[in-house]
Design a protein around this motif. Structure first.
Motif, PDB file in Angstrom:
ATOM      1  N   GLU B  15      48.433  44.850  37.360  1.00 12.76           N
ATOM      2  CA  GLU B  15      47.741  44.393  38.556  1.00 12.76           C
ATOM      3  C   GLU B  15      46.353  43.897  38.176  1.00 12.76           C
ATOM      4  O   GLU B  15      45.602  44.571  37.471  1.00 12.76           O
ATOM      5  CB  GLU B  15      47.629  45.522  39.581  1.00 12.76           C
ATOM      6  CG  GLU B  15      46.996  45.049  40.884  1.00 12.76           C
ATOM      7  CD  GLU B  15      46.623  46.158  41.844  1.00 12.76           C
ATOM      8  OE1 GLU B  15      46.992  47.322  41.593  1.00 12.76           O
ATOM      9  OE2 GLU B  15      45.969  45.855  42.850  1.00 12.76           O
ATOM     10  N   LEU B  16      46.037  42.718  38.676  1.00 17.64           N
ATOM     11  CA  LEU B  16      44.704  42.176  38.424  1.00 17.64           C
ATOM     12  C   LEU B  16      43.696  42.830  39.357  1.00 17.64           C
ATOM     13  O   LEU B  16      44.001  43.106  40.518  1.00 17.64           O
ATOM     14  CB  LEU B  16      44.698  40.662  38.682  1.00 17.64           C
ATOM     15  CG  LEU B  16      45.572  39.790  37.782  1.00 17.64           C
ATOM     16  CD1 LEU B  16      45.485  38.332  38.232  1.00 17.64           C
ATOM     17  CD2 LEU B  16      45.154  39.910  36.332  1.00 17.64           C
ATOM     18  N   SER B  17      42.487  43.024  38.862  1.00 22.46           N
ATOM     19  CA  SER B  17      41.421  43.525  39.733  1.00 22.46           C
ATOM     20  C   SER B  17      40.360  42.453  39.957  1.00 22.46           C
ATOM     21  O   SER B  17      39.442  42.622  40.762  1.00 22.46           O
ATOM     22  CB  SER B  17      40.789  44.771  39.127  1.00 22.46           C
ATOM     23  OG  SER B  17      40.285  44.458  37.848  1.00 22.46           O
ATOM     24  N   LEU B  24      38.925  41.727  43.387  1.00 24.18           N
ATOM     25  CA  LEU B  24      40.052  41.869  44.302  1.00 24.18           C
ATOM     26  C   LEU B  24      40.176  43.323  44.748  1.00 24.18           C
ATOM     27  O   LEU B  24      39.789  44.246  44.025  1.00 24.18           O
ATOM     28  CB  LEU B  24      41.360  41.452  43.611  1.00 24.18           C
ATOM     29  CG  LEU B  24      41.408  40.040  43.038  1.00 24.18           C
ATOM     30  CD1 LEU B  24      42.681  39.841  42.215  1.00 24.18           C
ATOM     31  CD2 LEU B  24      41.342  39.006  44.151  1.00 24.18           C
ATOM     32  N   SER B  25      40.712  43.491  45.928  1.00 28.27           N
ATOM     33  CA  SER B  25      41.079  44.845  46.365  1.00 28.27           C
ATOM     34  C   SER B  25      42.327  45.250  45.594  1.00 28.27           C
ATOM     35  O   SER B  25      42.968  44.420  44.946  1.00 28.27           O
ATOM     36  CB  SER B  25      41.385  44.851  47.853  1.00 28.27           C
ATOM     37  OG  SER B  25      40.343  44.285  48.601  1.00 28.27           O
ATOM     38  N   ASN B 140      48.242  40.218  43.534  1.00 22.20           N
ATOM     39  CA  ASN B 140      47.461  40.608  42.356  1.00 22.20           C
ATOM     40  C   ASN B 140      48.316  40.598  41.089  1.00 22.20           C
ATOM     41  O   ASN B 140      48.195  41.457  40.209  1.00 22.20           O
ATOM     42  CB  ASN B 140      46.829  41.993  42.542  1.00 22.20           C
ATOM     43  CG  ASN B 140      45.695  41.979  43.558  1.00 22.20           C
ATOM     44  OD1 ASN B 140      45.316  40.925  44.072  1.00 22.20           O
ATOM     45  ND2 ASN B 140      45.165  43.144  43.861  1.00 22.20           N
ATOM     46  N   ASN B 141      49.172  39.632  40.985  1.00 26.91           N
ATOM     47  CA  ASN B 141      49.985  39.373  39.801  1.00 26.91           C
ATOM     48  C   ASN B 141      51.173  40.320  39.636  1.00 26.91           C
ATOM     49  O   ASN B 141      51.873  40.257  38.620  1.00 26.91           O
ATOM     50  CB  ASN B 141      49.105  39.425  38.535  1.00 26.91           C
ATOM     51  CG  ASN B 141      49.730  38.703  37.365  1.00 26.91           C
ATOM     52  OD1 ASN B 141      50.250  37.603  37.524  1.00 26.91           O
ATOM     53  ND2 ASN B 141      49.721  39.321  36.196  1.00 26.91           N
ATOM     54  N   VAL B 142      51.390  41.206  40.585  1.00 21.48           N
ATOM     55  CA  VAL B 142      52.575  42.063  40.503  1.00 21.48           C
ATOM     56  C   VAL B 142      53.519  41.743  41.661  1.00 21.48           C
ATOM     57  O   VAL B 142      53.061  41.337  42.734  1.00 21.48           O
ATOM     58  CB  VAL B 142      52.221  43.568  40.518  1.00 21.48           C
ATOM     59  CG1 VAL B 142      51.374  43.940  39.322  1.00 21.48           C
ATOM     60  CG2 VAL B 142      51.526  43.970  41.785  1.00 21.48           C
ATOM     61  N   THR B 143      54.774  41.922  41.404  1.00 25.59           N
ATOM     62  CA  THR B 143      55.751  41.685  42.469  1.00 25.59           C
ATOM     63  C   THR B 143      55.436  42.623  43.628  1.00 25.59           C
ATOM     64  O   THR B 143      55.159  43.806  43.423  1.00 25.59           O
ATOM     65  CB  THR B 143      57.171  41.959  41.964  1.00 25.59           C
ATOM     66  OG1 THR B 143      57.436  41.081  40.877  1.00 25.59           O
ATOM     67  CG2 THR B 143      58.203  41.737  43.062  1.00 25.59           C
TER      68      THR B 143
END
Lengths: 76, 201
Positions: B15-17, B24-25, B140-143
């Motif tokens: 997950e991107l932050s 990002l939240s 955030n880059n995750v499914t």
């Protein structure tokens, strides 16, 4: 109006407002539970509106409650 | 130099932050407030149905949607009427592309989304087609996890959170401009514009 009566109205009114405020707050944050307990009568939008409208009366009653209690203490 | 392994390991996405300098939240910052709790939709059995006032009614699997349509990424903040907000990098397909494939009839004016749990919401058709609205499959880059709306969540930019329907299972093109979804039929505004109140006046 009799001062004692006014004090009673303020104190009891504040209590009622706080109880409704808490219930409607739960009706927003935990709406599924409150809706089922109230058999669908207190739905989230209604909770939201009542909760919002109660903010101002809550502040007023709380202020008056503190003022009356403080004045009573001062008299003693 | 000795090669210790010839295998290629596919690592789980992280997950991107942060994205392009914007904080990002977290995907765990959402409050769970769906009408029937999190839904668990089978990826293999999932079909998105596009129907209604169209020339071409169709069903697509999850993989067909992901692989057949161009995807877009955008950072958009979801504002919930409860007072919280989350800023997320959304990745998904343009709803406009899904609609175009269905070939809407001229009398279609409204688009209605239905979810796995019975939730629904609607928009004027031009609101979706003119505003690059995406149906996200990643956040955030995750499914998107089941708790957050897997397989698809609508990213209804500039609308209050109750328009961001999760667990989308079907899309209907309609001429019923008075259609009201779940919260809208309980007093919330059908427009749901962020710059306006969320109660029906």
């Amino acid at each position: 109006m009799d001062k004692k009566l006014v004090r009673k109205i303020i104190h009891w009114g504040l209590l009622v407002i706080i109880i409704i405020f808490i219930i409607t707050g739960l009706g927003i944050a935990r709406y599924r539970i409150i809706e089922s307990i109230t058999l669908g009568l207190l739905i989230k939008p209604i909770s939201f509106q009542v909760h919002t409208y109660l903010i101002f009366p809550l502040i007023i009653f709380l202020y008056l409650h503190i003022l009356l209690t403080w004045k009573k203490k001062k008299k003693r | 130099m000795t090669n210790f392994s010839e295998e290629i390991f596919e690592l789980d996405t992280v997950e991107l932050s942060e994205y392009q300098g914007e904080q990002l939240s977290s995907i765990y910052d959402f409050r769970e407030n769906s009408i029937r709790g999190p839904q668990y939709v089978s990826r293999e059995k999932y079909r998105l149905r596009v129907t209604g006032l169209v020339n071409n009614t169709y069903n697509l699997t999850y993989d067909e949607i992901i692989n057949s349509f161009h995807s877009s990424k955008k950072i958009i903040t979801l504002f919930c009427v409860e007072g919280w907000e989350v800023k997320i990098l959304w990745e998904g397909v343009m709803v406009r592309d899904l609609i175009e494939l269905a070939e809407p009839l001229p009398e279609a004016t409204t688009i209605i989304f239905y979810a796995y749990d019975g939730y629904s919401t609607s928009f004027p058709l031009e609101c979706i087609t003119d505003n690059n609205i995406i149906m996200a499959y990643k956040m955030n880059n995750v499914t998107i996890p089941p708790e957050r709306g897997f397989p698809f969540q609508l990213v209804a930019e500039s609308k209050w959170g109750y328009k961001w329907i999760k667990w989308i299972t079907s899309i209907e093109l309609s001429d019923n401009t008075d259609y009201k979804g779940y919260w809208e039929s309980r007093g919330y505004s059908n427009n749901a514009d962020l710059d306006k109140g969320f109660f029906e006046e």
